[in-house]
Design a protein around this motif. Structure first.
Motif, PDB file in Angstrom:
ATOM      1  N   ALA A 140     -60.154  -6.954  19.569  1.00  0.00           N
ATOM      2  CA  ALA A 140     -59.034  -7.698  18.906  1.00  0.00           C
ATOM      3  C   ALA A 140     -58.893  -8.031  17.501  1.00  0.00           C
ATOM      4  N   ARG A 141     -60.091  -8.016  16.649  1.00  0.00           N
ATOM      5  CA  ARG A 141     -60.164  -7.876  15.175  1.00  0.00           C
ATOM      6  C   ARG A 141     -59.554  -6.496  14.695  1.00  0.00           C
ATOM      7  N   GLU A 145     -56.178  -6.739  12.532  1.00  0.00           N
ATOM      8  CA  GLU A 145     -56.396  -6.233  11.121  1.00  0.00           C
ATOM      9  C   GLU A 145     -55.350  -4.916  11.032  1.00  0.00           C
ATOM     10  N   GLN A 146     -55.298  -4.003  11.774  1.00  0.00           N
ATOM     11  CA  GLN A 146     -54.291  -2.890  11.808  1.00  0.00           C
ATOM     12  C   GLN A 146     -52.783  -3.605  11.874  1.00  0.00           C
ATOM     13  N   ARG A 147     -52.470  -4.332  12.827  1.00  0.00           N
ATOM     14  CA  ARG A 147     -51.243  -4.998  12.925  1.00  0.00           C
ATOM     15  C   ARG A 147     -50.667  -5.636  11.841  1.00  0.00           C
ATOM     16  N   VAL A 188     -54.840   2.259  25.730  1.00  0.00           N
ATOM     17  CA  VAL A 188     -53.869   3.274  26.189  1.00  0.00           C
ATOM     18  C   VAL A 188     -52.631   2.669  26.072  1.00  0.00           C
ATOM     19  N   GLY A 189     -51.780   3.409  25.023  1.00  0.00           N
ATOM     20  CA  GLY A 189     -50.348   3.286  25.007  1.00  0.00           C
ATOM     21  C   GLY A 189     -49.956   2.462  23.596  1.00  0.00           C
ATOM     22  N   GLY A 190     -51.191   2.060  22.973  1.00  0.00           N
ATOM     23  CA  GLY A 190     -51.151   1.326  21.496  1.00  0.00           C
ATOM     24  C   GLY A 190     -50.103  -0.054  21.789  1.00  0.00           C
ATOM     25  N   GLY A 191     -49.611  -0.214  20.844  1.00  0.00           N
ATOM     26  CA  GLY A 191     -48.966  -1.392  20.424  1.00  0.00           C
ATOM     27  C   GLY A 191     -49.655  -2.623  20.902  1.00  0.00           C
ATOM     28  N   SER A 192     -49.105  -3.557  21.823  1.00  0.00           N
ATOM     29  CA  SER A 192     -49.521  -4.761  22.042  1.00  0.00           C
ATOM     30  C   SER A 192     -50.697  -4.619  22.982  1.00  0.00           C
TER      31      SER A 192
END
Length: 571
Positions: A140-141, A145-147, A188-192
């Protein structure tokens, strides 16, 4: 769950009261199980003697180490000594896999064995939950941080950790054998869904939290150890700990009740403390320091079991557990059977569940003589630690008197203090009374623990000392990656820590195909990692799997429940 309990079992409150435990320190989990609050520990108390049970090199036939541990504790009570057994809690992986449970058997087992083998008081599940909380918090961190990028600190008020997705070292855990989870992709799929990266699972017994539970001194110590766990590394190469992630406190909360040892009883009402369950091939393989200390203040003798052979759990007892806690055994008991000695000759490629070859099942003195070399090696290995060694021959009905006599004379010629036949399975404490008397005599001998290497020795030299003195290898050969990690660990100040060798238990070497007493072998070291909370360096000898897989004939096929709620097929 309905317990298939013997009517001879006493209420656990009576077992606790007989040990002098105040009722306010007893936390019942039904009629026959309780946790004992570590507040019952009295500083400076404890004059009992510790007996460490180990074995020859394990075989698929089983040596009966737990049966002997339980039976010996009963035998000591049978001859008028106050005795308690301290054992580890079984993992569901072996219970539903091939090995089965860890309650002992016959007239020498912990009851109700269903409670012991299935969940008990939930300690292993608490470890799984705490471990996986840290894994979830880490991902989650990384995601947030990337978001948020450069705005992360502004939005959260927290400093960036800059987690390197390629250097996350904290895998997830589950208490089952599941090879499909060894290597996985998450997010998998990235994003949310989070940051996509490679990950995997280990079995819960391999978790550093399990090792910490077994080595901790109290709740404050456990909290500090959990805070030191290294979860990942930053893009700048700095270690990121559970304390840095601010998850250590919540992890400790999840393990708050797990710190208290569990009290049960044997088929003869001998008290048993069950606590922690680290495997000896990937961790230190011993029950908890807290359980040992609690038992030692309540009994004359405490019988505890180290995982696998003397080159595995016993070595780690001295190198890690004794070094950290200062609890020293008074003697060592090595368990062997005639059939496992024959199997150790190396003449057979034996697999779990297969029928016994005639040469193993029937009297065969030449074959036994070959396999006894393995017993001789383990006697010498155990004596290296400076304590008297007693050999317990776990008897089977088909064992011949001639072969039993041969093993007795052989073991005595190799330096064993004493050799006794154990009939624990068939006769319980009465069947181990002579073994108990021998152990009492051995404990009167003077001995002083000798360690394989000092803390001050550099890591590279510790590894060489361990493989040469502890296994009889020519040397250890480190991979390029292992050497780089070793140099880095020395630079970061971890060089003083002891080693926890992760290797096969099926050979004294790191090659399971090398049976009996191999010579001229090299130990390949593929990787090292620091377990900063547990306080040791894990050294991987070859391709070590920390997530077992189920076999073609798993034990769960035979486990079921009847209409009355009674469990069948569990062993």
């Amino acid at each position: 769950m309905t317990d298939n309990a013997s009517p001879m079992l006493r209420p656990i409150s009576q077992i606790a009261a007989a040990l002098g435990i105040e009722s306010r320190h007893v936390m019942p989990y039904g009629e026959h199980v309780a946790k004992i609050d570590i507040a019952a520990l009295r500083p400076g108390a404890g004059n009992g003697r510790l007996v460490l049970v180990s074995s020859i090199t394990p075989t698929p036939l089983g040596e009966g180490k737990t049966v002997t541990t339980i039976g010996l504790s009963q035998g000591l009570n049978h001859i008028g000594q106050r005795a308690i057994a301290c054992i580890r809690q079984p993992s569901l992986g072996p219970v539903f896999g091939v090995k089965g449970g860890a309650a002992g058997g016959g007239a020498a087992q912990v009851l109700p064995m269903e409670r012991l083998n299935l969940h008990l008081t939930g300690d292993i599940h608490a470890i799984s939950a705490a471990h996986n909380l840290a894994a979830a918090a880490l991902d989650a961190r990384l995601f947030h941080e990337q978001r948020l990028g450069d705005k992360f600190s502004e939005h959260t008020g927290m400093a960036r950790l800059d987690i390197d997705p390629g250097r996350v070292v904290w895998k997830r855990v589950v208490d089952h054998n599941d090879r499909a989870l060894r290597e996985i992709e998450i997010g998998v799929g990235g994003g949310s869904n989070g940051v996509t990266r490679h990950d995997g699972f280990e079995i819960t017994a391999a978790s550093e939290l399990m090792a910490i539970l077994a080595l901790t001194n109290d709740l404050a110590d456990m909290r500090q150890r959990i805070g030191r766990i290294i979860l990942a590394y930053s893009l700048q190469g700095h270690a990121i700990t559970a304390e840095d992630l601010e998850v250590a406190g919540a992890m400790t909360v999840l393990m708050r009740d797990a710190i208290h040892p569990n009290l049960m009883q044997t088929s003869e009402n001998t008290p048993v403390l069950i606590h922690a369950g680290p495997f000896a091939n990937i961790a230190h393989g011993n029950s908890s320091v807290l359980a040992d200390r609690m038992a030692l203040q309540m009994a004359d003798y405490v019988v505890t079991e180290a995982g696998f052979g003397s080159d595995m759990g016993m070595e780690k007892f001295f190198s890690i557990k004794y070094r950290q806690a200062g609890i020293a055994p008074s003697c060592i008991v090595l368990v062997a059977t005639l059939r496992s000695l024959k199997a150790n000759s190396g003449k057979f490629n034996m697999k779990p569940g297969q029928s016994l070859p005639d040469e193993v099942r029937h009297a065969n003195l030449p074959l036994l003589a070959e396999g006894c070399a393995n017993l001789g090696w383990h006697i010498a290995n155990a004596r290296r630690y400076g304590l008297p060694v007693v050999v317990a021959i776990n008897r089977f009905p088909e064992d011949s008197a001639e072969e039993l006599s041969y093993v007795r004379e052989f073991a005595l010629s190799r330096g064993a203090f004493g050799v006794e036949v154990s009939d624990a399975f068939a006769c319980g404490g009465k069947g181990t009374s002579r073994l108990a008397e021998c152990v009492v005599a051995a404990c009167r001998e003077t001995g002083e623990v000798t360690l394989l290497y000092p803390d001050t020795l550099p890591l590279a030299e510790k590894i060489q000392q361990l493989v040469r003195q502890g296994y009889g290898a020519e040397c250890a050969e480190l991979s390029v990656q292992a050497q780089e990690t070793l140099d880095d660990l020395e630079r970061r100040g971890f060089g003083h820590l002891p080693l926890c060798m992760a290797k096969t238990p099926l050979s004294i070497s790191a090659d399971s195909a090398l049976k009996n007493v191999p010579h001229g072998f090299v130990i390949p070291v593929s990787a090292l990692e620091v377990c900063a909370g547990a306080g040791f360096i894990r050294v991987y000898a070859g391709n070590i799997v920390t997530m077992p897989g189920l076999s073609t004939q798993p034990a769960y096929r035979h486990i079921d429940i009847d209409s009355a709620g009674n469990i069948r097929g569990l062993s």
